[in-house]
Design a protein around this motif. Structure first.
Motif, PDB file in Angstrom:
ATOM      1  N   LEU A 177      -2.576  -6.810   5.400  1.00  0.00           N
ATOM      2  CA  LEU A 177      -3.164  -5.555   5.847  1.00  0.00           C
ATOM      3  C   LEU A 177      -4.620  -5.804   6.217  1.00  0.00           C
ATOM      4  O   LEU A 177      -5.415  -6.242   5.378  1.00  0.00           O
ATOM      5  N   VAL A 178      -4.943  -5.564   7.473  1.00  0.00           N
ATOM      6  CA  VAL A 178      -6.325  -5.641   7.944  1.00  0.00           C
ATOM      7  C   VAL A 178      -6.877  -4.217   7.865  1.00  0.00           C
ATOM      8  O   VAL A 178      -6.240  -3.274   8.331  1.00  0.00           O
ATOM      9  N   LEU A 179      -8.057  -4.064   7.278  1.00  0.00           N
ATOM     10  CA  LEU A 179      -8.606  -2.723   7.075  1.00  0.00           C
ATOM     11  C   LEU A 179      -9.395  -2.190   8.265  1.00  0.00           C
ATOM     12  O   LEU A 179      -9.434  -0.989   8.483  1.00  0.00           O
ATOM     13  N   SER A 180     -10.030  -3.071   9.024  1.00  0.00           N
ATOM     14  CA  SER A 180     -10.877  -2.585  10.107  1.00  0.00           C
ATOM     15  C   SER A 180     -10.728  -3.434  11.359  1.00  0.00           C
ATOM     16  O   SER A 180     -11.186  -4.575  11.366  1.00  0.00           O
ATOM     17  N   PRO A 181     -10.082  -2.886  12.378  1.00  0.00           N
ATOM     18  CA  PRO A 181      -9.354  -1.617  12.382  1.00  0.00           C
ATOM     19  C   PRO A 181      -8.037  -1.760  11.617  1.00  0.00           C
ATOM     20  O   PRO A 181      -7.492  -2.860  11.526  1.00  0.00           O
ATOM     21  N   GLU A 233      -8.658 -14.727   2.034  1.00  0.00           N
ATOM     22  CA  GLU A 233      -9.853 -14.198   1.381  1.00  0.00           C
ATOM     23  C   GLU A 233     -10.474 -13.048   2.164  1.00  0.00           C
ATOM     24  O   GLU A 233     -11.157 -12.201   1.598  1.00  0.00           O
ATOM     25  N   THR A 234     -10.232 -12.992   3.481  1.00  0.00           N
ATOM     26  CA  THR A 234     -10.817 -11.966   4.338  1.00  0.00           C
ATOM     27  C   THR A 234      -9.998 -10.676   4.367  1.00  0.00           C
ATOM     28  O   THR A 234     -10.557  -9.590   4.474  1.00  0.00           O
ATOM     29  N   HIS A 235      -8.662 -10.798   4.287  1.00  0.00           N
ATOM     30  CA  HIS A 235      -7.767  -9.649   4.427  1.00  0.00           C
ATOM     31  C   HIS A 235      -6.975  -9.401   3.149  1.00  0.00           C
ATOM     32  O   HIS A 235      -6.966 -10.230   2.246  1.00  0.00           O
ATOM     33  N   ARG A 236      -6.306  -8.274   3.116  1.00  0.00           N
ATOM     34  CA  ARG A 236      -5.465  -7.939   1.963  1.00  0.00           C
ATOM     35  C   ARG A 236      -4.069  -8.505   2.218  1.00  0.00           C
ATOM     36  O   ARG A 236      -3.271  -7.908   2.934  1.00  0.00           O
ATOM     37  N   VAL A 237      -3.820  -9.665   1.640  1.00  0.00           N
ATOM     38  CA  VAL A 237      -2.549 -10.360   1.804  1.00  0.00           C
ATOM     39  C   VAL A 237      -1.808 -10.282   0.472  1.00  0.00           C
ATOM     40  O   VAL A 237      -2.386 -10.564  -0.582  1.00  0.00           O
ATOM     41  N   PHE A 238      -0.532  -9.881   0.538  1.00  0.00           N
ATOM     42  CA  PHE A 238       0.266  -9.692  -0.667  1.00  0.00           C
ATOM     43  C   PHE A 238       1.582 -10.447  -0.559  1.00  0.00           C
ATOM     44  O   PHE A 238       2.184 -10.512   0.515  1.00  0.00           O
ATOM     45  N   LEU A 239       2.033 -10.988  -1.698  1.00  0.00           N
ATOM     46  CA  LEU A 239       3.292 -11.719  -1.791  1.00  0.00           C
ATOM     47  C   LEU A 239       4.328 -10.874  -2.509  1.00  0.00           C
ATOM     48  O   LEU A 239       4.000 -10.171  -3.468  1.00  0.00           O
ATOM     49  N   LEU A 252       0.479  -9.275   9.690  1.00  0.00           N
ATOM     50  CA  LEU A 252       1.609 -10.171   9.478  1.00  0.00           C
ATOM     51  C   LEU A 252       2.560  -9.537   8.480  1.00  0.00           C
ATOM     52  O   LEU A 252       2.125  -8.906   7.526  1.00  0.00           O
ATOM     53  N   MET A 253       3.854  -9.741   8.695  1.00  0.00           N
ATOM     54  CA  MET A 253       4.847  -9.364   7.692  1.00  0.00           C
ATOM     55  C   MET A 253       6.066 -10.233   7.914  1.00  0.00           C
ATOM     56  O   MET A 253       6.630 -10.252   9.009  1.00  0.00           O
ATOM     57  N   PHE A 254       6.426 -10.969   6.885  1.00  0.00           N
ATOM     58  CA  PHE A 254       7.584 -11.853   6.945  1.00  0.00           C
ATOM     59  C   PHE A 254       8.408 -11.686   5.678  1.00  0.00           C
ATOM     60  O   PHE A 254       7.857 -11.560   4.581  1.00  0.00           O
ATOM     61  N   VAL A 255       9.734 -11.709   5.839  1.00  0.00           N
ATOM     62  CA  VAL A 255      10.663 -11.752   4.721  1.00  0.00           C
ATOM     63  C   VAL A 255      11.435 -13.051   4.870  1.00  0.00           C
ATOM     64  O   VAL A 255      11.905 -13.382   5.969  1.00  0.00           O
ATOM     65  N   ALA A 256      11.551 -13.803   3.784  1.00  0.00           N
ATOM     66  CA  ALA A 256      12.285 -15.066   3.816  1.00  0.00           C
ATOM     67  C   ALA A 256      13.702 -14.833   4.337  1.00  0.00           C
ATOM     68  O   ALA A 256      14.318 -13.805   4.029  1.00  0.00           O
ATOM     69  N   LEU A 315       2.322  -1.471   0.886  1.00  0.00           N
ATOM     70  CA  LEU A 315       1.296  -1.331   1.921  1.00  0.00           C
ATOM     71  C   LEU A 315       0.805   0.113   2.009  1.00  0.00           C
ATOM     72  O   LEU A 315      -0.399   0.351   2.124  1.00  0.00           O
ATOM     73  N   LEU A 316       1.716   1.064   1.939  1.00  0.00           N
ATOM     74  CA  LEU A 316       1.327   2.475   1.996  1.00  0.00           C
ATOM     75  C   LEU A 316       0.374   2.819   0.855  1.00  0.00           C
ATOM     76  O   LEU A 316      -0.619   3.523   1.051  1.00  0.00           O
ATOM     77  N   GLY A 317       0.662   2.317  -0.336  1.00  0.00           N
ATOM     78  CA  GLY A 317      -0.228   2.549  -1.476  1.00  0.00           C
ATOM     79  C   GLY A 317      -1.591   1.908  -1.276  1.00  0.00           C
ATOM     80  O   GLY A 317      -2.628   2.519  -1.558  1.00  0.00           O
ATOM     81  N   GLU A 318      -1.608   0.686  -0.781  1.00  0.00           N
ATOM     82  CA  GLU A 318      -2.874  -0.011  -0.523  1.00  0.00           C
ATOM     83  C   GLU A 318      -3.683   0.732   0.542  1.00  0.00           C
ATOM     84  O   GLU A 318      -4.897   0.889   0.409  1.00  0.00           O
ATOM     85  N   ALA A 319      -3.009   1.155   1.605  1.00  0.00           N
ATOM     86  CA  ALA A 319      -3.685   1.868   2.693  1.00  0.00           C
ATOM     87  C   ALA A 319      -4.240   3.202   2.199  1.00  0.00           C
ATOM     88  O   ALA A 319      -5.365   3.589   2.529  1.00  0.00           O
ATOM     89  N   ARG A 320      -3.459   3.908   1.387  1.00  0.00           N
ATOM     90  CA  ARG A 320      -3.900   5.185   0.815  1.00  0.00           C
ATOM     91  C   ARG A 320      -5.135   4.963  -0.059  1.00  0.00           C
ATOM     92  O   ARG A 320      -6.128   5.681   0.053  1.00  0.00           O
ATOM     93  N   ASP A 321      -5.081   3.933  -0.911  1.00  0.00           N
ATOM     94  CA  ASP A 321      -6.218   3.630  -1.789  1.00  0.00           C
ATOM     95  C   ASP A 321      -7.470   3.266  -0.992  1.00  0.00           C
ATOM     96  O   ASP A 321      -8.584   3.507  -1.453  1.00  0.00           O
ATOM     97  N   ALA A 322      -7.283   2.684   0.188  1.00  0.00           N
ATOM     98  CA  ALA A 322      -8.418   2.297   1.040  1.00  0.00           C
ATOM     99  C   ALA A 322      -8.908   3.459   1.902  1.00  0.00           C
ATOM    100  O   ALA A 322      -9.859   3.312   2.666  1.00  0.00           O
TER     101      ALA A 322
END
Length: 158
Positions: free
Chosen positions: A75-79, A55-61, A84-88, A104-111
């Motif tokens: 993705l943590v925005l500040s800083p 709920e605190t960070h931008r976590v994507f599946l 975390l990044m894991f692939v099964a 992630l690049l798109g999310e970071a760009r949007d932020a």
């Protein structure tokens, strides 16, 4: 190949925002990762991805056609940092990590971020370099949880 097409035998991958209900699945994937066996095991021993973290960070599946969990990232925005990044294990080598980095690049760009810091698991350094990260230093070991130095990188947001 068009952007929505895929090679023969490849499955459709959907990336969506995690919810608190996904916490147990993410923790399970992380704890079962072969990347953290042996000397790397102490780093994730007892660690969990909790509902509060989601709920605190931008976590994507990254999900397969059958809603199978293929990977996740946070993705943590500040800083700005890829926390975390894991692939099964069963999805390694299928381009899931690259798909998540593109997302992630798109999310970071949007932020409005200019770059994202990555403190990498040492065996993953080559992957991050291959997707455009630049090595900027080394984060020293922090016993007892992290017994080894880790590469510090920055991923520019184009």
């Amino acid at each position: 190949m068009t952007p929505n097409s895929r090679p023969a035998g490849a499955e459709e991958v959907r990336i969506r925002r995690a919810t608190a209900r996904d916490a147990k699945r993410l923790t399970k994937l992380m704890r079962r990762s072969r990347a953290y066996e042996g000397p790397y095991a102490p780093m994730i021993a007892g660690y969990r991805v909790g509902p509060d973290y989601i709920e605190t960070h931008r976590v994507f599946l990254a999900l397969g056609e059958d809603e199978r969990l293929l990977g996740f990232y946070a993705l943590v925005l500040s800083p700005p940092e890829l926390d975390l990044m894991f692939v099964a294990d069963a999805a390694q080598g299928l381009g899931i990590g690259r798909r998540m980095i593109e997302h992630l690049l798109g999310e970071a760009r949007d932020a409005g971020l200019a770059a994202v810091r990555i403190v990498a698991h040492p065996p993953a350094e080559g992957f991050y370099l291959s997707v455009g990260a630049k090595r900027i230093g080394t984060v020293s070991a922090n016993p007892p949880a992290v017994m080894w130095d880790r590469p510090e990188m920055v991923l520019p947001i184009g």
